[in-house]
Scaffold this motif. Structure first.
Motif, short mmCIF file in Angstrom:
data_model
loop_
_atom_site.label_atom_id
_atom_site.label_comp_id
_atom_site.label_asym_id
_atom_site.label_seq_id
_atom_site.Cartn_x
_atom_site.Cartn_y
_atom_site.Cartn_z
N ASP A 115 0.58 -1.61 0.10
CA ASP A 115 0.29 -0.07 0.03
C ASP A 115 0.66 1.82 -0.08
O ASP A 115 0.70 2.24 -0.48
CB ASP A 115 -1.20 0.07 1.16
CG ASP A 115 -1.79 -0.97 1.13
OD1 ASP A 115 -2.55 -1.61 0.03
OD2 ASP A 115 -2.55 -0.97 2.10
N GLY A 116 2.29 1.42 0.60
CA GLY A 116 2.57 2.03 0.68
C GLY A 116 3.81 2.75 -1.02
O GLY A 116 3.79 3.75 -0.93
N ALA A 132 2.02 1.13 -9.01
CA ALA A 132 1.23 0.62 -10.19
C ALA A 132 -0.14 1.43 -10.99
O ALA A 132 -0.22 1.59 -11.70
CB ALA A 132 0.70 -0.89 -9.27
N ASP A 133 -0.86 2.11 -10.17
CA ASP A 133 -1.91 3.30 -10.03
C ASP A 133 -1.11 4.29 -10.89
O ASP A 133 -1.69 4.69 -12.51
CB ASP A 133 -2.04 4.25 -9.53
CG ASP A 133 -2.89 3.32 -7.99
OD1 ASP A 133 -3.46 2.13 -8.71
OD2 ASP A 133 -3.72 3.67 -6.67
N LEU A 167 4.09 9.27 -6.76
CA LEU A 167 5.09 9.75 -5.56
C LEU A 167 3.96 10.09 -4.76
O LEU A 167 4.75 10.23 -3.27
CB LEU A 167 5.84 11.14 -6.00
CG LEU A 167 7.58 9.86 -7.16
CD1 LEU A 167 7.78 11.13 -7.98
CD2 LEU A 167 8.12 9.43 -6.37
N ALA A 168 2.66 11.65 -5.24
CA ALA A 168 1.87 11.62 -4.81
C ALA A 168 1.25 11.01 -3.67
O ALA A 168 0.71 11.51 -2.34
CB ALA A 168 0.84 12.92 -5.48
N LYS A 169 0.86 9.75 -4.20
CA LYS A 169 -0.21 8.71 -3.46
C LYS A 169 0.41 8.18 -2.75
O LYS A 169 -0.25 7.28 -1.58
CB LYS A 169 -0.61 7.66 -4.45
CG LYS A 169 -1.80 8.60 -5.14
CD LYS A 169 -2.74 7.07 -5.98
CE LYS A 169 -4.43 7.92 -6.22
NZ LYS A 169 -4.65 6.19 -7.25
N SER A 170 2.08 7.74 -3.00
CA SER A 170 2.80 7.40 -1.81
C SER A 170 3.53 8.20 -0.70
O SER A 170 3.76 7.84 0.23
CB SER A 170 3.78 6.69 -2.27
OG SER A 170 4.73 7.63 -2.71
N ARG A 171 2.24 9.63 -0.71
CA ARG A 171 3.91 10.68 0.05
C ARG A 171 4.95 10.52 -0.08
O ARG A 171 5.52 10.34 1.82
CB ARG A 171 2.85 10.69 1.31
CG ARG A 171 1.38 10.95 1.67
CD ARG A 171 0.69 11.14 2.75
NE ARG A 171 -0.70 11.07 2.13
CZ ARG A 171 -2.02 11.28 3.54
NH1 ARG A 171 -1.42 11.59 4.70
NH2 ARG A 171 -2.76 10.97 3.55
N ALA A 172 5.30 10.55 -0.95
CA ALA A 172 6.98 10.22 -0.90
C ALA A 172 7.23 11.70 -0.25
O ALA A 172 6.58 12.92 -0.94
CB ALA A 172 7.58 9.92 -2.05
#
Length: 523
Positions: free
Chosen positions: A196-197, A203-204, A327-332
């Motif tokens: 999830d992280g 993949a998205d 990068l944004a969805k994983s809050r990198a």
């Protein structure tokens, strides 16, 4: 129905003359908002394989891992061992052996990972399972000797390996099976957290890039590209979006990008998606992608053969948006700005002509030699705008720029061009880590002589010579020499004519994984 403005900014005096008549964009009969690709298998993690699920066993050699042995009774283990010996299966990377009629499992698929598999090898094994078992009617359980993080890597491979683009198939289309896939891990909570992280957001991002590039050009054009990307980022924290329309770009003097699109009734756009994570540097890393939503060649029209693939000439723009989404969805903890330079290059009475001269945002002048050398033009204005408006610490371009790079590197590598050795080394390293590899190509000072124009600062094509390097030189001409800059020519990588474990046939989404890794790798 829309009418192009008759007004030009004073700084745009050498750019195109806009249309003087209203033009209509014909309807396509396609309603993309009401259709989607067939559902994919949901991916989850557990300590045990569900009853009745088909088994995919990942193994490094001819023996079964302990987790797999535990799922079979004695007669089942004997039957598998006999089949392995008879088939000569040795667990080398990419090998498979499919078995049926053993025990209570509807199917057993052995997939070789090779000894000491890397992250990419595990992902490819997961993708191999997705490809080999795409028609399997039962749920799937994947087992092997991997920890939580490795299970997430396998899950990532399965996620992008099962990708399909079938939203417009209506007659005789067999909808793929959608039973869930479970990855068996000793620590399923850790595996789920890792997936999830990082894996799922990545993949998205790949999926977004592939979807945008696979869509037909009557569905994805500059304005609808913007709408689709806005939808993908809806609700994602830390993101801001800026869009320049034709009127704004004319005021800024962007003669290159607006000139490319002036033969189309669909107006050009420049889209900038900025993401800044917690603790990220003040200056962003800029990813600038070529976004020609269809490339007919313009007045210098292309041959008809395979022109349909030119819907994918916006793959660079699609991939910078995919990387930004990941990068944004994983809050990198990174700071990036992704730029899509969007235009449709069409022949028309208002199209720019060979011999025309246009002016870039900074005032540099360009003589048109070939209107099919248009991708470098949209990148020129995008580079100048992002440098002025966002003050990035480096600029990385990505584009399906030249056929020349395909002749040089085929579909094995993207071409890398850079004036900055440190940045080039980082890109090469990110390519190796991500599995999207690049090969550095030359940028010689003599290329400047070949691109000189008799009547302007530079011409957009030399007509002959090392086309990929000359195209890269043109793009770099619009980046200040003090700015770390790299250019990726992905013309051989954006589309695959056959399926591989991680890349189903069609548009590949190449560059999403590479740029994601580059942003995370720091300085």
């Amino acid at each position: 129905m829309r009418t192009k403005s008759l007004l030009l900014a004073a700084c745009f005096s050498l750019a195109f003359a806009p249309a003087t008549v209203a033009q209509t964009v014909a309807g396509s009969g396609i309603a993309p908002a009401t259709v989607s690709n067939s559902a994919e298998r949901a991916i989850g993690f557990a300590a045990n394989a569900p009853e009745g699920a088909a088994l995919a066993i990942l193994t490094a050699d001819s023996s079964l891992p302990a987790q797999a042995n535990a799922l079979l009774d004695a007669s089942g283990r004997e039957a598998v061992a006999a089949a392995v010996k008879a088939a000569g299966f040795d667990g080398s990377a990419g090998t498979t052996l499919s078995l049926r009629g053993i025990g209570t499992r509807p199917r057993i698929l052995l997939v070789g990972t090779g000894a000491s598999p890397t992250v990419n090898a595990l992902a490819e094994a997961g993708g191999k399972v997705a490809q080999e078992m795409k028609s399997e009617a039962h749920p799937i359980a994947i087992v092997g000797s991997f920890d939580g993080a490795q299970a997430a890597d396998v899950g990532f491979g399965f996620a992008i390996g099962q990708y399909r683009f079938d939203r417009y198939k209506t007659v005789g289309h067999k909808i793929p099976a959608t039973g869930a896939v479970t990855l068996v891990s000793a620590d399923p909570a850790a595996a789920q957290a890792a997936f999830d992280g990082r894996s799922k957001p990545l993949a998205d991002g790949v999926r977004l890039s592939r979807d945008l590039a696979n869509e037909p050009a009557n569905v994805i054009y500059p304005d609808s590209f913007v709408a689709r990307v806005r939808e993908a980022f809806a609700g994602v924290p830390g993101v801001s979006i800026e869009v320049l329309d034709e009127a704004a770009m004319r005021k800024l003097g962007m003669g290159n990008i607006v000139g490319v699109g002036q033969g189309s009734p669909r107006g050009s756009r420049m889209m900038l998606v900025r993401y800044r994570g917690a603790g990220a540097p003040a200056a962003p890393l800029a990813f600038v992608g070529k976004g020609i939503t269809f490339d007919s060649g313009g007045i210098s029209i292309k041959p008809g053969a395979n022109m349909e693939n030119m819907k994918g000439d916006m793959s660079g723009a699609a991939s910078v948006m995919g990387a930004a989404l990941s990068l944004a969805k994983s809050r990198a903890p990174v700071h990036i700005v992704a730029v899509a330079a969007l235009a449709e290059n069409m022949p028309d009475g208002n199209s720019q002509r060979p011999g025309d001269v246009v002016r870039s945002m900074s005032g540099k002048t360009v003589e048109m030699i070939n209107t099919d050398a248009e991708g470098r033009l949209v990148l020129a204005d995008a580079n100048e705008y992002v440098a002025k408006a966002y003050a990035p610490r480096a600029i990385v371009n990505i584009a399906t720029l030249t056929g020349s790079i395909v002749g040089a590197l085929s579909d094995q590598y993207a071409g890398l061009f850079s004036r900055d050795d440190a940045l080039a080394d980082r890109v090469i390293a990110a390519g190796k880590t991500s599995g999207e590899e690049v090969w550095r190509m030359p940028l010689h000072k003599n290329y400047a002589e070949r691109m000189k124009s008799d009547i302007a600062d530079i011409r957009n094509s030399s007509g002959d010579g090392p086309g990929a390097s000359l195209g890269a030189h043109f793009v770099g001409f619009f980046v200040d020499e003090s700015m770390p800059w790299a250019h990726l020519d992905i013309a051989g990588m954006n589309r695959s004519s056959k399926s591989t474990p991680l890349v189903p046939k069609g548009m590949t989404g190449f560059g999403v994984r590479l740029l994601d890794e580059l942003a995370r790798s720091g300085e």
